[in-house]
Design a protein around this motif. Structure first.
Motif, PDB file in Angstrom:
ATOM      1  N   MET A 164      48.350  -8.929  73.321  1.00 26.12           N
ATOM      2  CA  MET A 164      48.919  -8.096  74.387  1.00 26.12           C
ATOM      3  C   MET A 164      47.818  -7.407  75.166  1.00 26.12           C
ATOM      4  O   MET A 164      46.765  -7.037  74.613  1.00 26.12           O
ATOM      5  CB  MET A 164      49.901  -7.066  73.821  1.00 26.12           C
ATOM      6  N   GLY A 165      48.049  -7.253  76.450  1.00 23.76           N
ATOM      7  CA  GLY A 165      47.114  -6.525  77.283  1.00 23.76           C
ATOM      8  C   GLY A 165      47.256  -5.028  77.074  1.00 23.76           C
ATOM      9  O   GLY A 165      48.229  -4.554  76.463  1.00 23.76           O
ATOM     10  N   PHE A 166      46.315  -4.289  77.658  1.00 23.19           N
ATOM     11  CA  PHE A 166      46.328  -2.848  77.421  1.00 23.19           C
ATOM     12  C   PHE A 166      47.552  -2.185  78.036  1.00 23.19           C
ATOM     13  O   PHE A 166      48.111  -1.247  77.455  1.00 23.19           O
ATOM     14  CB  PHE A 166      45.050  -2.209  77.970  1.00 23.19           C
ATOM     15  N   GLU A 167      47.996  -2.646  79.183  1.00 23.39           N
ATOM     16  CA  GLU A 167      49.169  -2.024  79.826  1.00 23.39           C
ATOM     17  C   GLU A 167      50.402  -2.148  78.937  1.00 23.39           C
ATOM     18  O   GLU A 167      51.179  -1.200  78.793  1.00 23.39           O
ATOM     19  CB  GLU A 167      49.417  -2.662  81.195  1.00 23.39           C
ATOM     20  N   GLN A 168      50.602  -3.324  78.330  1.00 23.18           N
ATOM     21  CA  GLN A 168      51.732  -3.516  77.434  1.00 23.18           C
ATOM     22  C   GLN A 168      51.584  -2.625  76.192  1.00 23.18           C
ATOM     23  O   GLN A 168      52.549  -1.999  75.744  1.00 23.18           O
ATOM     24  CB  GLN A 168      51.845  -4.980  77.016  1.00 23.18           C
ATOM     25  N   LEU A 169      50.362  -2.573  75.666  1.00 27.80           N
ATOM     26  CA  LEU A 169      50.094  -1.728  74.502  1.00 27.80           C
ATOM     27  C   LEU A 169      50.402  -0.265  74.818  1.00 27.80           C
ATOM     28  O   LEU A 169      51.062   0.435  74.041  1.00 27.80           O
ATOM     29  CB  LEU A 169      48.635  -1.884  74.073  1.00 27.80           C
ATOM     30  N   LEU A 170      49.945   0.199  75.966  1.00 33.71           N
ATOM     31  CA  LEU A 170      50.157   1.591  76.355  1.00 33.71           C
ATOM     32  C   LEU A 170      51.638   1.889  76.528  1.00 33.71           C
ATOM     33  O   LEU A 170      52.124   2.952  76.112  1.00 33.71           O
ATOM     34  CB  LEU A 170      49.400   1.880  77.653  1.00 33.71           C
ATOM     35  N   GLU A 171      52.381   0.945  77.117  1.00 32.66           N
ATOM     36  CA  GLU A 171      53.815   1.146  77.325  1.00 32.66           C
ATOM     37  C   GLU A 171      54.538   1.289  75.980  1.00 32.66           C
ATOM     38  O   GLU A 171      55.412   2.150  75.821  1.00 32.66           O
ATOM     39  CB  GLU A 171      54.391  -0.038  78.103  1.00 32.66           C
TER      40      GLU A 171
END
Length: 820
Positions: free
Chosen positions: A532-539
């Motif tokens: 997963m990319g960071f944006e998905q992780l952050l969400e």
């Protein structure tokens, strides 16, 4: 080995008192265990109070009550007593000591037979039942002497004076001079004192009643002005609930004297109210410990309130009784209740709980079953005076309570108590005096379930903290091992549930808000990781269910530094082992610090400088306390410290670098250590902490050990072409050696803005020249430390130390969350 204590002129001011109950002296093995405890925990001049061994007192009571009515039972009981006590003597004592003890036992049993012929039942009882303590004291003293510990025994009737009565109280004025005289004669030995017995005004034996030996011990501690008193028993202190009824009950490490007294008033089996009375207004420390787990948990009772306000213990009594009455209309209700209370106080009859209903002129008093009949009889006599009528005694009731200083002011605990009672058959609820308890009297019900629910309500954490770990390399995996060891301590210390909920590295991530078990994290990660990319992780992290969430950055990623503002935007706290966010370009650093302030999140990065050394905390404390740091210098690279200490000019320097790299002592790319970049990051971090917020990396004068060409290509290419580099280091080493100096990699920071990092030739006497391999030295000059710097020195290389610093920051974050 037991040693004589170095004592002051005031013998008693240094003494300690220990008390061992019957269960602690139940057999020969128990006696031997007690001897070992006394060797470890006592010094000459200390006092030891003992109860009768095992069930000895019960047997003597049976003899006294059966005398004249069942002589065969008396004869058999005395035979059993002689067998039991004789067995203890023959198992524990040798030769002449055993022979003398057996003769004394025989003489005592003959005396008991004579005493049992006495017509006065009270005198017969008092004179007979105290022999158990005499036997314990004599045997323990003899066993200690045999074990090379000087000891003598003392009949408490030689020191304690008391008036006969239902609950005799030791007369301080008469007893203290007698004890002082005995102490002066016994400075070089342990004194074993009989519990439970005292001397009456006519020379008769006065027994001290229920828990009399514990009362003897605390009174002895008071009269001797002892520094500490320990009651050794068969339980590990005072628990948060009955561990036989409530799963998860734990030992309370400390209670206030007021909390302990309230618990005792409500019928605690471990403590009795009389035991605590002598401690009121004293500075003597009282502890409750287990003879069978001496190094385990225990409870200390402090003179004043300790810890947070709220319930610490749930307790219950399965069988209590209610005495009810209606006051006369001829007297004001308040006056009538005061009269009845004063009457009961005269006979030391204190109810567990009480209910007053002025509109019905009703008084209801709750007593334990064993006290209720006495109280009812007294009140029945008093009823004849016309103060009240309709006196009744009813059983089949139970009691449940929460105890803790300020429990009535703790909204969560107060609500918990009432919520779990809403469907229970409650008769009435009474808040205890001084906010120390909440007490409910109920018709008989399933108390175990009720207590379990209440205990869960007060012991469950106040808040939940989720932890997401970014980076599972040397530092990250080292922290996971430490977290596994410390998780329960961290949660229990702060009453905060701390739960690992996410792991993230370059291979992917797993997020589990039910918690990730640490013992198999590698297998779990490989099985469940998602790309997963960071944006998905952050969400996903932003949707966490916790009260607070912290990300531990154990990476060395520059890119991650640019995500700090986004993490903080979602209220996520940060703990950094990664140096780059705190040493980022000024524009990014300002964005991070601005976001931290606006979102009121915590950002801790003690691990970025000095690994496990408290450099951040010391410099911060100096600044906050009014001092001003003028300069900091020293050896700030554990890697370079190790390399230059190991280097002797005979082997290629690059071979040492490879060795350090293999041991995990370098940055993932060791050229960062050689360029000085790692040290420059630390310097910049410290500069910004000291208020030099405009400071940039370009403001640091740095001398790299490798040229630009060496930085190009892979690490293996660097090692393959390290010949020129090795010659340069060897040359510098040779020049230093020829001048009688040593080669060290030094960082220097001046508040005025001057900063330098590079190799220096130091005199061998310079403190920075003499650090051990892998050590860091931080020499801090300030307005307060001008002539002589404040020096922080110690190992600062290796992932374990950095992981420990991360754990320290996590502990401090928990403190912040708890107090917020």
């Amino acid at each position: 080995m037991w040693q004589h204590a170095q004592r002051s002129e005031s013998v008693s001011s240094r003494s300690r008192v220990h008390k061992f109950g019957g269960s602690s002296l139940a057999d020969a093995d128990c006696y031997l265990r007690v001897v070992e405890l006394l060797k470890e925990h006592t010094s000459a001049g200390d006092l030891v109070v003992v109860s009768a061994a095992g069930k000895t007192t019960n047997a003597l009571v049976l003899c006294s009550k059966s005398a004249g009515s069942n002589d065969e039972l008396v004869k058999q009981t005395l035979t059993d007593l002689e067998r039991f006590q004789g067995s203890l003597i023959t198992q524990l004592l040798d030769g002449a000591a055993a022979k003398q003890a057996l003769q004394s036992l025989s003489d005592d049993l003959n005396q008991i037979q004579t005493l049992l012929q006495a017509g006065d039942e009270s005198a017969r009882y008092n004179e007979t039942v105290g022999f158990g303590e005499l036997w314990s004291a004599r045997l323990l003293a003899a066993l200690l002497n045999q074990s090379t510990v000087p000891a003598g025994w003392l009949d408490a009737r030689e020191i304690f004076s008391a008036q006969p009565g239902p609950q005799p109280e030791i007369d301080v004025a008469l007893s203290q001079p007698k004890l002082a005289e005995q102490l002066l004669q016994r400075q070089e030995e342990l004194t074993i004192v009989t519990g439970f017995i005292s001397r009456g005004p006519d020379g008769e034996t006065v027994t001290l009643g229920r828990n009399g030996s514990d009362y003897s011990a605390t009174m002895l501690a008071t009269l001797a002005d002892a520094q500490a008193a320990t009651i050794w028993t068969d339980v590990a202190g005072i628990f948060s609930a009955d561990p036989n009824k409530v799963k998860g009950a734990r030992t309370q490490p400390i209670l206030s004297l007021a909390e302990a007294a309230e618990l005792a008033r409500l019928g605690s089996p471990v403590l009795h109210t009389r035991t605590l009375q002598p401690m009121v207004g004293r500075k003597t420390r009282l502890s409750i410990r287990s003879t069978f787990a001496a190094t385990g948990s225990h409870t200390q009772i402090a003179p004043t309130q300790v810890g947070e306000k709220g319930a610490k213990i749930v307790t219950s009594l399965d069988k209590v009784c209610l005495i009810s009455m209606n006051t006369s209309s001829r007297q004001a209700f308040e006056e009538a209740t005061a009269t009845i209370r004063a009457y009961l106080d005269r006979y030391q009859l204190v109810p567990l709980a009480k209910q007053y209903q002025p509109d019905q002129r009703l008084i209801r008093l709750c007593f334990t079953a064993e006290v209720a009949e006495t109280a009812f009889a007294r009140l029945k006599d008093f009823q004849l005076q016309g103060a009240f009528c309709n006196l009744t005694l009813n059983d089949n009731y139970a009691l449940a309570a929460m105890v803790g200083d300020g429990v009535t002011e703790n909204a969560r605990h107060y609500h918990c108590f009432y919520r779990h009672l809403q469907d229970a058959p409650v008769e009435f609820i009474q808040p205890g005096e001084h906010g120390l308890s909440l007490v409910a009297v109920l018709r008989e019900t399933d108390l175990d379930t009720l207590l379990s629910h209440m205990h869960h309500g007060i012991s469950s954490p106040d808040k939940k903290l989720g932890v997401a770990l970014f980076g599972t390399g040397n530092i990250g995996s080292g922290w996971l091992r430490l977290y596994q060891e410390q998780q329960h301590y961290l949660s229990n210390y702060h009453r905060l549930e701390v739960q690992l909920c996410a792991l993230y590295n370059q291979d992917g991530a797993i997020i589990d808000f039910t918690g990730i078990e640490v013992d198999d994290w590698q297998a779990r990660f490989q099985q469940h990781k998602e790309d997963m990319g960071f944006e998905q992780l952050l969400e996903l992290l932003a949707g966490h269910p916790y009260d607070e969430l912290v990300v531990i950055d154990a990476t060395d990623s520059r890119d991650l530094a640019y995500q700090y503002p986004a993490l903080m935007e979602h209220g996520i706290h940060l703990i950094s082992a990664n140096k780059y966010p705190a040493s980022a370009p000024l524009s990014l650093y300002r964005e991070i610090t601005q976001q931290r302030k606006e979102k009121a999140v915590v950002w801790l990065n003690n691990a970025t400088v000095g690994a496990g050394l408290p450099v951040h905390y010391v410099t911060g404390d100096l600044q906050h306390s009014g001092d001003e740091v003028v300069s900091i210098s020293g050896v700030w690279s554990g890697t370079m410290s190790w390399l230059l200490q190991q280097y002797d000019g005979k082997q290629p320097f690059s071979s040492l670098i490879r060795e350090a790299m293999d041991q995990g002592l370098t940055e993932p790319d060791p050229r960062e250590d050689l360029t000085g970049e790692d040290v420059c990051c630390k310097l910049l971090i410290l500069a910004r902490q000291l208020g030099m917020e405009e400071f940039e990396m370009d403001d640091i004068e740095v001398v790299s050990l490798v040229d630009e060409e060496a930085l190009e290509g892979s690490i293996e290419e660097f090692f393959a072409n390290a010949e020129v580099f090795d010659r340069q280091i060897a040359s510098a080493y040779g020049r230093a050696e020829a001048s009688g100096r040593v080669l060290r990699y030094i960082a220097r920071l001046e508040r005025g803005g001057q900063a330098h990092v590079g190799l220096e030739f130091l005199d061998p006497s310079d403190p920075m020249a003499n650090c051990h391999a892998g050590e860091n030295i931080y020499a801090i000059h300030s307005e307060w430390f001008k002539e002589q710097p404040l020096v922080i020195r110690g190992p600062a290389v290796g992932p374990e130390l950095t992981a420990g610093s991360v754990q320290s920051d996590l502990f401090k974050l928990c403190q912040h969350i708890k107090s917020a």
